[in-house]
Design a protein around this motif. Structure first.
Motif, PDB file in Angstrom:
ATOM      1  N   TYR A  16       0.841  -1.207   0.000  1.00 12.03           N
ATOM      2  CA  TYR A  16       0.000   0.000   0.000  1.00 12.03           C
ATOM      3  C   TYR A  16       0.873   1.253   0.000  1.00 12.03           C
ATOM      4  N   MET A  20       1.101   3.978  -3.037  1.00  9.32           N
ATOM      5  CA  MET A  20       0.787   5.388  -2.837  1.00  9.32           C
ATOM      6  C   MET A  20       1.967   6.285  -3.193  1.00  9.32           C
ATOM      7  N   LYS A  23       1.732   6.614  -6.994  1.00  6.45           N
ATOM      8  CA  LYS A  23       0.352   6.656  -7.484  1.00  6.45           C
ATOM      9  C   LYS A  23       0.224   7.492  -8.757  1.00  6.45           C
ATOM     10  N   PHE A  54      -2.197   5.299   7.938  1.00  8.70           N
ATOM     11  CA  PHE A  54      -3.193   5.402   6.863  1.00  8.70           C
ATOM     12  C   PHE A  54      -3.732   6.825   6.754  1.00  8.70           C
ATOM     13  N   GLU A  58      -3.205   9.208   3.447  1.00  8.71           N
ATOM     14  CA  GLU A  58      -4.381   9.683   2.714  1.00  8.71           C
ATOM     15  C   GLU A  58      -4.504  11.202   2.765  1.00  8.71           C
ATOM     16  N   TYR A  61      -2.002  12.561   0.292  1.00  8.10           N
ATOM     17  CA  TYR A  61      -2.484  12.311  -1.069  1.00  8.10           C
ATOM     18  C   TYR A  61      -3.623  13.273  -1.426  1.00  8.10           C
ATOM     19  N   LEU A  62      -4.493  13.542  -0.462  1.00 10.33           N
ATOM     20  CA  LEU A  62      -5.602  14.476  -0.674  1.00 10.33           C
ATOM     21  C   LEU A  62      -5.065  15.881  -0.948  1.00 10.33           C
ATOM     22  N   ILE A  71      -9.849  10.393  -2.414  1.00 11.49           N
ATOM     23  CA  ILE A  71      -9.729   9.417  -1.321  1.00 11.49           C
ATOM     24  C   ILE A  71     -10.694   8.236  -1.487  1.00 11.49           C
ATOM     25  N   ARG A  73     -11.109   5.509  -3.332  1.00 13.47           N
ATOM     26  CA  ARG A  73     -10.499   4.521  -4.223  1.00 13.47           C
ATOM     27  C   ARG A  73     -10.788   3.137  -3.655  1.00 13.47           C
ATOM     28  N   SER A  76      -8.686   2.322  -0.420  1.00 13.39           N
ATOM     29  CA  SER A  76      -9.013   3.141   0.745  1.00 13.39           C
ATOM     30  C   SER A  76     -10.409   2.799   1.290  1.00 13.39           C
TER      31      SER A  76
END
Length: 197
Positions: A16, A20, A23, A54, A58, A61-62, A71, A73, A76
């Motif tokens: 994971y 990420m 990504k 996590f 996230e 990434y956001l 978010i 996906r 997730s």
């Protein structure tokens, strides 16, 4: 030191984290995303504070995508759904775990095993962490790519988790060690690519 939850965590969530990190550069199939999500959910559910990793990933990434829908996906959704189901099972089927066992264990562990923060930070993993960050600063372009952002937030998350537990056991430091090694490997390949070796 083997067979602890931290070892299983890193086995389950490493795909994971790597997914990420890259990504923006790779496309994963729905099947692969589903598989990575299932394994990551197993890892994150081993201990509640592992979810900080996590949440950190996230969140970064956001911010990177600047799109709230990013978010939502496959992986997730599986991780969030598994956590929700896990909490329902614990609270409704095993309330004595929350009301009796957890407070007793926290109190016992705090009184018997907690170490001062000075002790916690004097170890090999912290030397590796600072050396790697210095290496990144001096020998790369110092670009804050998505990969670097994900690694840094994961380092911060694993560091906070380690300090929150306040035990100093070697396997509690394992997630931090693994992510520092991820950073070191990433920097090494970046330097090699930059210098065309």
């Amino acid at each position: 030191d083997f067979g602890q939850r931290e070892h299983l965590l890193m086995i389950f969530i490493s795909p994971y984290i790597l997914m990420m990190m890259f990504k923006d550069q790779i496309n994963t199939s729905k099947y692969l995303s589903f598989t990575i999500g299932v394994f990551a959910s197993l890892g994150f559910n081993l201990k509640p504070h592992f979810f900080l990793i996590f949440i950190g990933i996230e969140f970064i990434y956001l911010l990177h995508k600047k799109d709230i829908l990013s978010i939502f996906r496959i992986e997730s959704i599986i991780i969030i759904l598994s956590a929700f189901i896990y909490l329902i099972i614990i609270f409704y089927l095993f309330p004595e775990y929350i009301n009796i066992i957890l407070p007793f264990a926290m109190d016992t562990y705090t009184n018997v095993f907690n170490k001062p923060y000075k002790f916690l930070i004097l170890n090999l993993e912290f030397i590796l962490l600072f050396t790697t960050v210095i290496f990144w600063f001096f020998f790369t372009k110092k670009e804050l790519t998505l990969s670097i952002k994900i690694i840094f937030i994961t380092i911060i998350s694993t560091l906070v988790i380690y300090l929150l537990q306040q035990k100093g056991w070697s396997y509690h430091r394992l997630p931090l060690l693994v992510i520092c090694l991820f950073l070191l490997i990433y920097i090494t390949f970046s330097v090699l690519e930059k210098n065309k070796f």
